[in-house]
Design an enzyme around this catalytic site. Structure first.
Site, PDB file in Angstrom:
ATOM      1  N   THR A  35       0.850  -1.206   0.000  1.00 19.11           N
ATOM      2  CA  THR A  35       0.000   0.000   0.000  1.00 19.11           C
ATOM      3  C   THR A  35       0.883   1.253   0.000  1.00 19.11           C
ATOM      4  O   THR A  35       0.609   2.219  -0.728  1.00 19.11           O
ATOM      5  CB  THR A  35      -0.978   0.007   1.197  1.00 19.11           C
ATOM      6  N   THR A 144     -16.491  -6.791   2.484  1.00 17.38           N
ATOM      7  CA  THR A 144     -16.945  -5.407   2.419  1.00 17.38           C
ATOM      8  C   THR A 144     -18.446  -5.330   2.150  1.00 17.38           C
ATOM      9  O   THR A 144     -18.999  -6.174   1.425  1.00 17.38           O
ATOM     10  CB  THR A 144     -16.133  -4.646   1.347  1.00 17.38           C
ATOM     11  N   SER A 179     -17.302  -2.486  -8.584  1.00 16.28           N
ATOM     12  CA  SER A 179     -15.921  -2.202  -9.035  1.00 16.28           C
ATOM     13  C   SER A 179     -15.205  -3.554  -9.100  1.00 16.28           C
ATOM     14  O   SER A 179     -15.645  -4.525  -8.483  1.00 16.28           O
ATOM     15  CB  SER A 179     -15.192  -1.272  -8.053  1.00 16.28           C
ATOM     16  N   TYR A 181     -12.500  -4.179  -7.698  1.00 21.69           N
ATOM     17  CA  TYR A 181     -12.088  -4.437  -6.316  1.00 21.69           C
ATOM     18  C   TYR A 181     -13.208  -5.126  -5.534  1.00 21.69           C
ATOM     19  O   TYR A 181     -13.006  -6.175  -4.912  1.00 21.69           O
ATOM     20  CB  TYR A 181     -11.690  -3.118  -5.613  1.00 21.69           C
ATOM     21  N   HIS A 182     -14.405  -4.507  -5.574  1.00 21.88           N
ATOM     22  CA  HIS A 182     -15.496  -5.078  -4.774  1.00 21.88           C
ATOM     23  C   HIS A 182     -15.825  -6.499  -5.258  1.00 21.88           C
ATOM     24  O   HIS A 182     -16.157  -7.369  -4.450  1.00 21.88           O
ATOM     25  CB  HIS A 182     -16.734  -4.170  -4.825  1.00 21.88           C
ATOM     26  N   LYS A 185     -13.687  -9.111  -3.687  1.00 23.13           N
ATOM     27  CA  LYS A 185     -14.138  -9.504  -2.352  1.00 23.13           C
ATOM     28  C   LYS A 185     -15.286 -10.524  -2.437  1.00 23.13           C
ATOM     29  O   LYS A 185     -15.420 -11.387  -1.584  1.00 23.13           O
ATOM     30  CB  LYS A 185     -14.598  -8.287  -1.550  1.00 23.13           C
ATOM     31  N   VAL A 327     -19.346   4.317 -12.029  1.00 23.50           N
ATOM     32  CA  VAL A 327     -20.638   3.854 -12.527  1.00 23.50           C
ATOM     33  C   VAL A 327     -21.334   3.217 -11.333  1.00 23.50           C
ATOM     34  O   VAL A 327     -20.936   2.145 -10.875  1.00 23.50           O
ATOM     35  CB  VAL A 327     -20.445   2.835 -13.678  1.00 23.50           C
TER      36      VAL A 327
HETATM   37  P1  NAD Z   1      -4.585  -0.900   3.692  1.00 27.31           P
HETATM   38  O1  NAD Z   1      -4.249  -0.870   2.248  1.00 27.31           O
HETATM   39  O2  NAD Z   1      -4.230   0.290   4.508  1.00 27.31           O
HETATM   40  O3  NAD Z   1      -3.999  -2.193   4.371  1.00 27.31           O
HETATM   41  C1  NAD Z   1      -3.823  -3.399   3.691  1.00 27.31           C
HETATM   42  C2  NAD Z   1      -2.425  -3.899   4.004  1.00 27.31           C
HETATM   43  O4  NAD Z   1      -2.246  -5.141   3.318  1.00 27.31           O
HETATM   44  C3  NAD Z   1      -1.347  -2.951   3.495  1.00 27.31           C
HETATM   45  O5  NAD Z   1      -0.419  -2.675   4.506  1.00 27.31           O
HETATM   46  C4  NAD Z   1      -0.702  -3.702   2.332  1.00 27.31           C
HETATM   47  O6  NAD Z   1       0.662  -3.418   2.188  1.00 27.31           O
HETATM   48  C5  NAD Z   1      -0.978  -5.155   2.704  1.00 27.31           C
HETATM   49  N1  NAD Z   1      -1.050  -6.066   1.552  1.00 27.31           N
HETATM   50  C6  NAD Z   1      -1.817  -5.930   0.439  1.00 27.31           C
HETATM   51  N2  NAD Z   1      -1.596  -6.940  -0.415  1.00 27.31           N
HETATM   52  C7  NAD Z   1      -0.685  -7.744   0.185  1.00 27.31           C
HETATM   53  C8  NAD Z   1      -0.045  -8.951  -0.207  1.00 27.31           C
HETATM   54  N3  NAD Z   1      -0.293  -9.537  -1.398  1.00 27.31           N
HETATM   55  N4  NAD Z   1       0.856  -9.500   0.645  1.00 27.31           N
HETATM   56  C9  NAD Z   1       1.123  -8.922   1.854  1.00 27.31           C
HETATM   57  N5  NAD Z   1       0.559  -7.775   2.262  1.00 27.31           N
HETATM   58  C10 NAD Z   1      -0.348  -7.191   1.440  1.00 27.31           C
HETATM   59  O7  NAD Z   1      -6.161  -1.180   3.765  1.00 27.31           O
HETATM   60  P2  NAD Z   1      -7.159  -1.153   5.013  1.00 27.31           P
HETATM   61  O8  NAD Z   1      -8.031   0.032   4.857  1.00 27.31           O
HETATM   62  O9  NAD Z   1      -6.439  -1.376   6.278  1.00 27.31           O
HETATM   63  O10 NAD Z   1      -8.027  -2.416   4.642  1.00 27.31           O
HETATM   64  C11 NAD Z   1      -7.772  -3.681   5.191  1.00 27.31           C
HETATM   65  C12 NAD Z   1      -8.810  -4.651   4.679  1.00 27.31           C
HETATM   66  O11 NAD Z   1     -10.111  -4.178   5.046  1.00 27.31           O
HETATM   67  C13 NAD Z   1      -8.850  -4.816   3.160  1.00 27.31           C
HETATM   68  O12 NAD Z   1      -9.081  -6.162   2.864  1.00 27.31           O
HETATM   69  C14 NAD Z   1     -10.024  -3.966   2.731  1.00 27.31           C
HETATM   70  O13 NAD Z   1     -10.579  -4.474   1.557  1.00 27.31           O
HETATM   71  C15 NAD Z   1     -10.964  -4.132   3.908  1.00 27.31           C
HETATM   72  N6  NAD Z   1     -11.910  -3.029   4.116  1.00 27.31           N
HETATM   73  C16 NAD Z   1     -11.445  -1.756   4.356  1.00 27.31           C
HETATM   74  C17 NAD Z   1     -12.369  -0.737   4.583  1.00 27.31           C
HETATM   75  C18 NAD Z   1     -11.936   0.686   4.815  1.00 27.31           C
HETATM   76  O14 NAD Z   1     -12.797   1.580   4.846  1.00 27.31           O
HETATM   77  N7  NAD Z   1     -10.653   0.966   4.990  1.00 27.31           N
HETATM   78  C19 NAD Z   1     -13.731  -1.026   4.600  1.00 27.31           C
HETATM   79  C20 NAD Z   1     -14.158  -2.325   4.332  1.00 27.31           C
HETATM   80  C21 NAD Z   1     -13.227  -3.321   4.124  1.00 27.31           C
HETATM   81  N1  USQ Z   2     -17.467   9.577  -3.357  1.00 26.69           N
HETATM   82  C1  USQ Z   2     -17.872  10.886  -3.505  1.00 26.69           C
HETATM   83  N2  USQ Z   2     -16.912  11.849  -3.521  1.00 26.69           N
HETATM   84  C2  USQ Z   2     -15.585  11.576  -3.384  1.00 26.69           C
HETATM   85  C3  USQ Z   2     -15.185  10.236  -3.208  1.00 26.69           C
HETATM   86  C4  USQ Z   2     -16.153   9.261  -3.208  1.00 26.69           C
HETATM   87  O1  USQ Z   2     -19.069  11.189  -3.622  1.00 26.69           O
HETATM   88  O2  USQ Z   2     -14.763  12.519  -3.419  1.00 26.69           O
HETATM   89  C5  USQ Z   2     -18.512   8.533  -3.320  1.00 26.69           C
HETATM   90  C6  USQ Z   2     -18.277   7.344  -4.235  1.00 26.69           C
HETATM   91  O3  USQ Z   2     -18.718   7.610  -5.542  1.00 26.69           O
HETATM   92  C7  USQ Z   2     -19.084   6.254  -3.540  1.00 26.69           C
HETATM   93  C8  USQ Z   2     -19.007   6.637  -2.070  1.00 26.69           C
HETATM   94  O4  USQ Z   2     -18.512   7.973  -2.022  1.00 26.69           O
HETATM   95  O5  USQ Z   2     -20.429   6.332  -3.916  1.00 26.69           O
HETATM   96  C9  USQ Z   2     -18.074   5.751  -1.275  1.00 26.69           C
HETATM   97  O6  USQ Z   2     -16.786   5.795  -1.878  1.00 26.69           O
HETATM   98  P1  USQ Z   2     -15.471   5.686  -0.970  1.00 26.69           P
HETATM   99  O7  USQ Z   2     -14.287   5.961  -1.835  1.00 26.69           O
HETATM  100  O8  USQ Z   2     -15.642   6.480   0.257  1.00 26.69           O
HETATM  101  O9  USQ Z   2     -15.540   4.165  -0.525  1.00 26.69           O
HETATM  102  P2  USQ Z   2     -15.509   2.837  -1.380  1.00 26.69           P
HETATM  103  O10 USQ Z   2     -15.015   3.022  -2.747  1.00 26.69           O
HETATM  104  O11 USQ Z   2     -16.862   2.206  -1.238  1.00 26.69           O
HETATM  105  O12 USQ Z   2     -14.414   1.984  -0.623  1.00 26.69           O
HETATM  106  C10 USQ Z   2     -14.145   2.110   0.782  1.00 26.69           C
HETATM  107  C11 USQ Z   2     -12.818   1.445   1.058  1.00 26.69           C
HETATM  108  C12 USQ Z   2     -12.925  -0.040   0.690  1.00 26.69           C
HETATM  109  C13 USQ Z   2     -14.078  -0.658   1.432  1.00 26.69           C
HETATM  110  C14 USQ Z   2     -15.382   0.106   1.217  1.00 26.69           C
HETATM  111  C15 USQ Z   2     -16.484  -0.336   2.164  1.00 26.69           C
HETATM  112  O13 USQ Z   2     -11.799   2.070   0.290  1.00 26.69           O
HETATM  113  O14 USQ Z   2     -11.708  -0.692   1.037  1.00 26.69           O
HETATM  114  O15 USQ Z   2     -14.250  -1.977   1.009  1.00 26.69           O
HETATM  115  O16 USQ Z   2     -15.177   1.496   1.514  1.00 26.69           O
HETATM  116  S1  USQ Z   2     -18.061  -0.327   1.390  1.00 26.69           S
HETATM  117  O17 USQ Z   2     -18.248   0.981   0.739  1.00 26.69           O
HETATM  118  O18 USQ Z   2     -19.038  -0.540   2.414  1.00 26.69           O
HETATM  119  O19 USQ Z   2     -18.038  -1.392   0.400  1.00 26.69           O
END
Ligand code: NAD
Ligand code: USQ
Length: 399
Positions: A35, A144, A179, A181-182, A185, A327
């Protein structure tokens, strides 16, 4: 308990390590620091300065008197994962180590492939390592809320009863992510369910809402600060709105701004993960927790940030809706259920409004670091266009 955290260097992994250590658990972690590298790739950095992992381990030793075992390694490398799991044989493995940005996964084909291949490979390696080396370990897998998408009905907590053509069943609630990404998951969820069925691995699949905040009660000194991203690719809407307010930039709800999400404070995300770890499921059980506390539209979020900035910091911030690079439904029904953790004694410790005071104060302290990356805050990408990178100068990767 012995707990292994994947992604220990991340936004949530690091405070979780501190929290579990403070509760007397034996903690180890693995991370390949990707990251940090990926955020640099888009020209940004964390709002607060970060110690290296080696410095963090030393700080834990010095200030908490605890030992933290850190393995630098890639979850996509089978031998690495197998060896770490073999060595640790943890009671619980909390899997957080994935590429977690939706916008990053949407940049181009290379970033889409990187996200899905790495996230799914890491999870599969972990599942096989548990099967071969530590089948009694409880897997806490971070999924997520976005896996469910925004259906026009209430969202069940993992499973729901359905009657179709005169027959009934209990099925996983449909996933409709928006996305790459999503979707990675969603695929993870399928793989964890299958491993549970095949080998009886006990698992808690956490459908986590957006986490917010700069602090948890365990972040007691600057050496313990965790990352906080705010650029267009890595920052979540709330982080970005707070930084925009501090930098005097307009807050940017995308499109109509009525898209709703569930939110949880960093501290409460740690509380819920800890509850999951300390209260494992029955042997061979697969359970799902929808983990969030409050739901808001992005416009409501922006309005809350505007009033907090005025009341707490004397900053006059403005909202200016931007084009929507994503989208997604901009207006929709949103009512996810989340009762399982409450039944286990979970209680939110703070509201989003209360946290805003602290977030804004931290950001004002580090304003010069934000100023230094001012150019990566406002939206420039567009996932609807064939060249999503827009004016972002991200080098094209290789598959
Ligand atoms: P982050 O990117 O800050 O932390 C993820 C960590 O995993 C990083 O330190 C990165 O270096 C490490 N990593 C990624 N790929 C790796 C690999 N192949 N091998 C070893 N290390 C690896 O993200 P975060 O916000 O702490 O999110 C953690 C988890 O929670 C993720 O799975 C994310 O999808 C999930 N999540 C986050 C949020 C949010 O709002 N931050 C919400 C819902 C779910
Ligand atoms: N958005 C705005 N303005 C901005 C940025 C984002 O309106 O400047 C909107 C996006 O279009 C989206 C919403 O805010 O509709 C949420 O986006 P976000 O970037 O805050 O969050 P998201 O992309 O959903 O991803 C984040 C974390 C991800 C986690 C997810 C939880 O980055 O790791 O999985 O939140 S959840 O949304 O419940 O799936």
């Amino acid at each position: 308990m012995k707990v292994l955290i994947t992604g220990i260097d991340g936004y949530s992994g690091w405070p979780l390590a501190l929290h579990l250590l403070n509760r007397g658990h034996e903690v180890s972690g693995i991370d390949n620091l990707v990251t940090r590298k990926r955020v640099k790739e888009v020209g940004s950095h964390s709002a607060m300065p970060l110690l290296t992992m080696e410095q963090r381990v030393k700080a834990v030793e010095k200030h908490l008197g605890k030992h933290l075992r850190f393995y630098r390694g890639d979850l996509c490398r089978w031998e690495t994962v197998r060896d770490v799991v073999r060595k640790e044989k943890p009671d619980a493995l909390v899997h957080l180590g994935e590429q977690r940005s939706a916008p990053y996964s949407m940049i181009d084909v290379h970033h889409a492939v990187e996200t899905q291949v790495q996230n799914i490979t890491g999870t599969l390696n972990i599942l096989y390592a548990l099967r071969e080396e530590s089948p009694q370990t409880h897997l806490v897998k971070m999924g997520t809320m976005g896996e469910y998408g925004t259906p026009n009905v209430d969202i069940a907590e993992g499973f729901f009863e359905i009657e179709y053509m005169g027959r009934k069943d209990r099925l996983p609630f449909p996933r409709q992510a928006s996305s790459w990404y999503h979707w990675s998951k969603v695929f993870d969820t399928g793989d964890v369910m299958l491993a549970n069925k095949l080998w009886g691995i006990s698992a808690t699949d956490v459908m986590q809402g957006v986490i917010y905040g700069t602090r948890s009660p365990d972040i007691t000194r600057k050496e313990f600060l965790t990352r906080f991203d705010f650029d267009e690719v890595w920052g979540t809407a709330l982080n970005r709105f707070c930084v925009q307010a501090v930098l005097g930039l307009p807050l940017t709800p995308y499109g109509k701004g009525h898209q709703k999400r569930g939110f949880i404070a960093l501290e409460d995300s740690m509380q819920s993960l800890t509850l999951s770890v300390e209260n494992p499921p029955a042997k061979g059980e697969y359970r799902v927790f929808n983990q969030f506390d409050e739901s808001y539209s992005v416009t409501e979020l922006a309005e809350m940030v505007v009033s907090a900035a005025r009341e707490d910091q004397g900053i006059e911030a403005k909202i200016q809706n931007s084009y929507n690079p994503r989208v997604e439904a901009e207006e929709h029904y949103y009512k996810p259920h989340h009762e399982n953790l409450l039944r286990m004694g979970y209680k939110a410790s703070r509201t989003l409004r209360e946290s805003l005071k602290e977030i804004l104060a931290d950001l004002v302290t580090y304003r010069s670091r934000l100023e230094a990356r001012r150019q990566v805050v406002q939206p420039r990408m567009n996932f609807r266009s064939p060249d999503n990178r827009g004016s972002l100068h991200i080098p094209v990767g290789k598959n």
